[in-house]
Design a protein around this motif. Structure first.
Motif, PDB file in Angstrom:
ATOM      1  N   LYS A  22     -40.156  54.617 -80.980  1.00 38.29           N
ATOM      2  CA  LYS A  22     -39.497  53.411 -80.451  1.00 38.29           C
ATOM      3  C   LYS A  22     -40.360  52.175 -80.704  1.00 38.29           C
ATOM      4  N   ARG A 122     -46.356  40.428 -67.589  1.00 44.48           N
ATOM      5  CA  ARG A 122     -46.235  40.454 -69.050  1.00 44.48           C
ATOM      6  C   ARG A 122     -46.009  39.083 -69.701  1.00 44.48           C
ATOM      7  N   ASP A 306     -48.874  53.968 -71.832  1.00 45.73           N
ATOM      8  CA  ASP A 306     -47.532  54.574 -71.862  1.00 45.73           C
ATOM      9  C   ASP A 306     -47.557  56.077 -71.570  1.00 45.73           C
ATOM     10  N   ARG A 332     -48.524  48.996 -62.779  1.00 48.60           N
ATOM     11  CA  ARG A 332     -47.802  50.120 -63.362  1.00 48.60           C
ATOM     12  C   ARG A 332     -47.978  51.377 -62.504  1.00 48.60           C
ATOM     13  N   LEU A 371     -39.393  53.213 -67.761  1.00 51.96           N
ATOM     14  CA  LEU A 371     -39.159  54.242 -68.772  1.00 51.96           C
ATOM     15  C   LEU A 371     -40.075  55.462 -68.634  1.00 51.96           C
ATOM     16  N   ARG A 372     -41.369  55.237 -68.600  1.00 59.72           N
ATOM     17  CA  ARG A 372     -42.289  56.384 -68.568  1.00 59.72           C
ATOM     18  C   ARG A 372     -42.309  57.042 -67.197  1.00 59.72           C
ATOM     19  N   ARG A 398     -33.906  54.205 -72.676  1.00 56.78           N
ATOM     20  CA  ARG A 398     -34.555  53.204 -73.533  1.00 56.78           C
ATOM     21  C   ARG A 398     -35.513  53.877 -74.513  1.00 56.78           C
TER      22      ARG A 398
HETATM   23  C1  PEP Z   1     -43.542  49.806 -71.638  1.00 59.23           C
HETATM   24  C2  PEP Z   1     -42.889  50.350 -72.653  1.00 59.23           C
HETATM   25  O1  PEP Z   1     -42.041  49.712 -73.493  1.00 59.23           O
HETATM   26  P1  PEP Z   1     -41.592  48.177 -73.514  1.00 59.23           P
HETATM   27  O2  PEP Z   1     -42.753  47.361 -73.967  1.00 59.23           O
HETATM   28  O3  PEP Z   1     -40.506  48.181 -74.546  1.00 59.23           O
HETATM   29  O4  PEP Z   1     -41.135  47.838 -72.117  1.00 59.23           O
HETATM   30  C3  PEP Z   1     -43.044  51.792 -73.016  1.00 59.23           C
HETATM   31  O5  PEP Z   1     -42.627  52.168 -74.121  1.00 59.23           O
HETATM   32  O6  PEP Z   1     -43.566  52.572 -72.180  1.00 59.23           O
END
Ligand code: PEP
Ligand code: UD1
Length: 433
Positions: A22, A122, A306, A332, A371-372, A398
């Motif tokens: 991805k 971010r 990640d 996170r 996602l993770r 995603r």
């Molecule tokens: C944080 C991630 O992706 P993104 O930067 O697309 O949010 C991820 O792939 O764990």
């Protein structure tokens, strides 16, 4: 509501194939905008919602995008629009990666401000600092970032305050069509940066040093569509490696590239997991007992952020006290509370998390916060007593293709259901994990 229901206790075995990455395919698709002549054909494209989102962004910009089976074709030779609306940027932060290509080709880019997200604030100041150093004027207002350059961008030396993956990619893509030479210092070294540089070079760019701390880009006047196969997804590979380890299983992760996974392999081995390099992947054999270890996330080649939440799931089953320190994103740890709902003995102390294992994990209804985290909760479910129900699967989609089907093929007791389709489940069953 859709949810994944997993019943823990099965040892996984067999072979699982890794998809294209991805985090490599998103910048590569953004980079196709740089070709004013010819089509780009990208292979090994995973069928992820993020891929559809970036394709929609490109269509908005007037590129012609065709999505086939594991393949995306882009023709960006028409006159491009310059605005990426909030509708897409909100869904996927990687949409900001169209800024570099648009500035390079059109001299202007207007992209909605990404806003905060579940893993931290971010900011994109390093991207913008790079564009400004190359001669662009950047204005922020009404929720948009407007960047514009009179004439062409000019090559220069740019030092990143932090080796940001996105900033390195965006600046690289801006620099390939700039006048003169751009040098990016303290840049990111992730394998996805190397993949992007390879694609750009196939388009006719002159990028050197990708994968080291300094990238040198000599600007060219025109780029052409090119064909490219994206690298395997090291995070998906790592997630299945943890799945094998957490169930005491024996799984061949086909397509996993050992050189992309050195820090994860080292930590898993330290925990007592056996990892064997085979011709087409990595065989992962989980031990009877896992040992506690400390982990600190860092830019590549350090331990990847990640993989932090998935590794935390594994550490819940390890004997002893582990400490996980997150240095890349400031927030996170949203999954920690969900692990506690599963009877995890885990607490946050500043930027670290302390885990006292082994925990007798119990199935619970849990919510994926990113996602993770979604993957990590499913992994914990594989090792928990009874049924774990994971909701908010939009996050999982995603970044993982048919995750539950792949785990089921390895022997996991797992299904994905809609509320309406859900059958009544027995409460708790005995398992021996
Ligand atoms: C944080 C991630 O992706 P993104 O930067 O697309 O949010 C991820 O792939 O764990
Ligand atoms: C699509 C994609 O490839 N996403 C990955 C990419 O995200 P992304 O490219 O967003 O991550 P970055 O490397 O840019 O961010 C790392 C850190 O730097 C900070 N920062 C970044 C840019 C900036 O201009 N200013 C700034 O302060 C961020 O807030 C964060 O704390 O790398 C991350 C770090 O490996 C991964 O977790 C993401 O999966």
């Amino acid at each position: 509501m859709e949810k994944i229901i997993v019943r823990g206790g099965k040892r996984l075995s067999g072979t699982v194939k890794v998809e294209g990455a991805k985090n490599a395919v998103l910048p590569v698709i953004a980079a196709t905008l740089l070709a004013s002549e010819g089509k780009s054909v990208i292979h090994d494209v995973p069928a992820l919602s993020d891929v559809y989102t970036i394709s929609e962004v490109l269509r908005c910009l007037n590129a012609e995008v065709t999505i086939g089976e594991n393949q995306v074709t882009v023709d960006a030779s028409r006159e491009l629009n310059v605005e990426a609306p909030f509708e897409y940027v909100r869904k996927m932060r990687a949409s900001v990666l169209v800024m570099g290509p648009l500035l390079a080709r059109k001299g202007r880019a207007r992209v909605a401000l990404p806003g905060g997200c579940a893993i931290g604030s971010r900011p994109i100041d390093q991207h913008l600092k790079g564009f400004e150093a190359m001669g662009a004027t950047v204005k922020i207002g009404n929720g948009f970032i407007d960047a514009e350059v009179k004439g062409k961008l000019r090559g220069t030396k740019i030092y990143l305050d932090f080796p940001s993956v996105g900033a390195t990619e965006n600046i690289m893509m801006a620099a390939v069509l700039a006048e003169g030479t751009t040098i990016i210092e303290n840049c990111a070294k992730e394998p996805e940066i190397v993949d992007l540089a390879n694609f750009l070079n196939a388009m006719g760019a002159k990028v050197r040093g990708a994968g080291t701390g300094t990238i040198r880009i000599e600007g060219v006047t025109k780029l052409y569509g090119a064909e490219h196969t994206v690298i395997p997804d090291r995070i998906e590979a790592g997630t299945f490696m943890v799945a094998a380890a957490i169930t005491g299983g024996n799984v061949l992760v086909q397509g996993a590239v050992p050189e992309h996974l050195t820090s994860l392999i080292a930590k898993l081995e330290e925990m007592g997991v056996t990892i064997i390099e085979e011709e087409n992947g990595l065989r992962v054999i989980g031990p009877e007992k896992l040992k506690a270890v400390d982990i600190k996330t860092m830019p590549h080649p350090g331990f990847p952020t990640d993989m932090q939440s998935q590794m935390m799931a594994l550490l819940l089953k390890a004997e002893g006290t582990s400490m996980v320190t997150e240095t890349v994103f400031e927030n996170r740890f949203m999954h920690v509370e969900e692990f506690r709902r599963m009877n995890g003995d885990i607490k946050i102390e500043g930027r670290s998390v302390i885990i006292n294992g082994p925990c007798k994990l119990q199935g619970a209804e849990v919510t994926a916060t990113d996602l993770r985290a979604a993957a990590a909760l499913i992994l914990a479910g594989l090792a928990a007593e009874g049924y774990t129900r994971v909701t908010e699967l939009k996050h999982l989609d995603r970044g993982y293709v048919r995750f539950h089907e792949k785990l089921a093929a390895l022997g996991a007791d797992i299904e994905r259901v809609n509320d309406e389709a859900e059958v009544v489940m027995p409460q708790v069953t005995d398992v021996n994990l």
